[in-house]
Enzyme design. Structure first.
Site, PDB file in Angstrom:
ATOM      1  N   PHE A 193      -5.201   3.965   0.324  1.00 40.74           N
ATOM      2  CA  PHE A 193      -6.084   2.920  -0.195  1.00 40.74           C
ATOM      3  C   PHE A 193      -5.632   2.417  -1.562  1.00 40.74           C
ATOM      4  CE2 PHE A 193      -8.426   6.014   2.395  1.00 40.74           C
ATOM      5  CZ  PHE A 193      -8.595   5.237   3.522  1.00 40.74           C
ATOM      6  N   HIS A 194      -4.330   2.140  -1.652  1.00 45.87           N
ATOM      7  CA  HIS A 194      -3.754   1.561  -2.857  1.00 45.87           C
ATOM      8  C   HIS A 194      -3.365   0.099  -2.581  1.00 45.87           C
ATOM      9  CE1 HIS A 194      -2.504   5.694  -4.774  1.00 45.87           C
ATOM     10  NE2 HIS A 194      -3.804   5.544  -4.606  1.00 45.87           N
ATOM     11  N   TYR A 195      -4.252  -0.637  -1.971  1.00 47.96           N
ATOM     12  CA  TYR A 195      -3.957  -2.033  -1.632  1.00 47.96           C
ATOM     13  C   TYR A 195      -3.699  -2.844  -2.901  1.00 47.96           C
ATOM     14  CZ  TYR A 195      -5.927  -0.642   2.851  1.00 47.96           C
ATOM     15  OH  TYR A 195      -6.190   0.000   4.032  1.00 47.96           O
ATOM     16  N   ASP A 249       0.858  -1.177   0.000  1.00 46.10           N
ATOM     17  CA  ASP A 249       0.000   0.000   0.000  1.00 46.10           C
ATOM     18  C   ASP A 249       0.899   1.233   0.000  1.00 46.10           C
ATOM     19  OD1 ASP A 249      -2.259   1.625   0.136  1.00 46.10           O
ATOM     20  OD2 ASP A 249      -2.467   1.445   2.306  1.00 46.10           O
ATOM     21  N   HIS A 250       0.319   2.361  -0.315  1.00 46.57           N
ATOM     22  CA  HIS A 250       1.031   3.636  -0.238  1.00 46.57           C
ATOM     23  C   HIS A 250       0.632   4.364   1.044  1.00 46.57           C
ATOM     24  CE1 HIS A 250       1.577   3.647  -4.871  1.00 46.57           C
ATOM     25  NE2 HIS A 250       2.668   3.205  -4.273  1.00 46.57           N
TER      26      HIS A 250
END
Length: 372
Positions: A300-302, A100-101
Site C-alpha cells: 500500500f505504497h501507491y 507501488d511496493h
C-alpha cells in the site's frame, strides 16, 4: 511519536482550522475563464456544499483519490473524460505512472526454541502481554505489526553498501503463517489450510519487497461520480526485470536462513508447495516466479499518479512547486506527486512533501519571513 501527536494535536485548537467530518469532496471548483481553482464542492449529510478559497486549494487525497478528484474536476486524459461526460478543462496525464511496493509473503522458518511471536498467543487473556502494553507500554505487543527489523540490499552489487538498494527485507518475529495473513491475502482455502498448520509454531519470516519497480500502472476513471471507485491497474511485474529482482531478493533471504546465526536456532524453511507451482523444479527461477505471482501483495505504497516534473514535461501533472500545470491556485501535496517511488516506506517522505509544500506556500504568500 506519531503523525497525530506531531501535527494534529498541536493544531486542533487553532482558530483558522476547520475540520468537517463525514464529508466527501466531489470536485475542485475551477473558473473556466481564468483557469483558476476557486474552491471545492463536497457532500455532507446529503447536502451539496461549496467552500471557496481566497488564495489557493491544496489537494491531499492520496495517490488514488487525488487523481480521481482531478479527473472529476476536468483535469485529466481528455478523450476518457469526454467519454464519461466530464467537461474538460485541461488534457493531462493524470492517473498515469502508478507505482507501488510489492512484497512476497511466502518465506518462513520454524525454530526449535520458544522465543518468537505467536499472534494467537499474544492475545490470550491468560498471558500478561495485553496488560503490559496497556499499562506500561512494554512487551511484545509494542512490536509494530510483528516487524522487528528492516534490511536493505542491492542484489546486483551486494558488496557496495553505499549503493542504492533494490530490495528491502522485512523481518517478522513469527512464521507469517497465522490466520490473519491468509485472510488479508484472500488465499485459496487449500493454501490457507497449509499455512494455518503452522500457526502455533515458533519461527521467523522475511518478506522481500521490490523497492524500485520498472513497471507502471494507472488509475482510470470509470464514471463521472465520486462514489464509483476508479479502476486501479497496478501492472505488477509487467517489466521482466522486476521479476528477476524479486527472485534475487528471495535468494538473498534464503541465504540468511542458512547462516550460522540463524541455524543456531534450528531454523528450518517451511516449504509449503502449491499445485500450480509443482510443475516446476523446486528452487528454480521458474518455481519462484510462479510462487511470486501467487503469494505477493501490495504494501500500500501507491504513488506517482500526479507526477511532478518540469512544466514542459508532457508526463508531468504538477510542477516543482506542486502547482497543477495549466491551472492557477491549485496544488497537490501527497505521494501522488512522486516522479519515482522512494527506496523505502512512504510515510516519512510524505511528511517531508507536506513540510516542503507548507514552506513554499508561506514563502509565496509572504508568511515565511514574518514567522522567522
Amino acid at each position: 511519536m506519531s503523525s497525530n501527536r506531531a501535527y494534529l494535536k498541536p493544531a486542533r485548537d487553532r482558530n483558522n482550522l476547520h475540520v468537517t467530518l463525514e464529508s466527501t469532496v466531489t470536485k475542485v471548483l475551477i473558473d473556466r475563464i481564468t483557469n483558476r481553482a476557486v474552491g471545492v464542492e463536497f457532500i455532507k449529510n446529503g447536502r451539496n456544499i461549496s467552500v471557496f478559497a481566497s488564495k489557493e486549494v491544496i489537494l491531499c487525497a492520496g495517490a488514488i483519490k487525488s487523481p480521481q478528484l482531478l479527473m472529476l474536476s476536468g483535469i485529466g486524459p481528455a478523450k476518457r473524460l469526454m467519454e464519461l461526460g466530464v467537461n474538460v478543462i485541461r488534457d493531462a496525464p493524470v492517473g498515469e505512472n502508478l507505482m507501488d511496493h510489492l512484497m512476497f509473503y511466502r518465506l518462513a522458518w520454524k525454530i526449535n526454541t520458544s522465543i518468537s511471536l505467536q499472534p494467537l498467543g499474544l492475545l490470550n487473556p491468560i498471558n500478561p502481554y495485553v496488560a503490559d502494553f496497556l499499562i506500561n507500554r512494554t512487551g511484545p505487543l509494542t512490536t509494530p505489526g510483528g516487524c522487528e527489523a528492516l534490511g536493505f540490499v542491492n542484489t546486483k552489487h551486494p558488496e557496495e553498501h553505499r549503493g542504492l538498494p533494490n530490495i528491502e527485507l522485512l523481518f517478522i518475529g513469527g512464521t507469517l503463517k497465522d490466520i490473519t495473513i491468509p485472510l488479508m491475502l484472500n488465499l485459496k482455502d487449500r493454501i490457507s489450510r497449509e499455512w494455518t498448520k503452522y500457526s502455533e509454531s515458533y519461527g521467523w519470516g522475511i518478506g522481500p519487497i521490490l523497492l524500485k519497480p520498472k513497471s507502471r500502472g494507472r488509475i482510470t476513471l470509470l464514471a463521472n461520480d465520486i462514489n464509483v471507485k476508479p479502476e486501479i491497474v497496478s501492472n505488477y511485474l509487467d517489466d521482466p526485470d522486476d521479476m528477476k529482482t524479486m527472485i534475487a531478493g528471495i535468494r538473498t533471504a534464503l541465504s540468511i536462513g542458512r547462516t550460522k546465526t540463524m541455524q543456531a536456532f534450528g531454523s528450518q524453511l517451511l516449504n509449503i508447495t502449491y499445485t500450480e507451482c509443482n510443475n516446476y523444479e523446486y528452487d528454480s527461477d521458474a518455481y519462484w516466479a510462479c510462487a511470486i505471482r501467487m503469494i505477493s501483495s501490495s504494501i500500500f505504497h501507491y504513488s506517482g499518479t500526479c507526477k511532478m516534473g518540469a512544466r514542459r514535461d508532457p508526463t508531468a501533472v504538477v510542477d516543482p512547486k506542486l502547482k497543477v500545470i495549466g491551472i492557477q491556485g491549485l496544488r497537490v501535496a501527497d505521494a501522488s506527486i512522486m516522479p519515482e517511488i522512494v527506496s523505502g516506506h512512504l510515510s516519512i517522505p510524505v511528511y517531508m512533501i507536506a513540510e516542503k509544500a507548507a514552506d513554499m506556500i508561506k514563502e509565496e504568500w509572504g508568511y515565511l519571513k514574518k514567522s522567522q
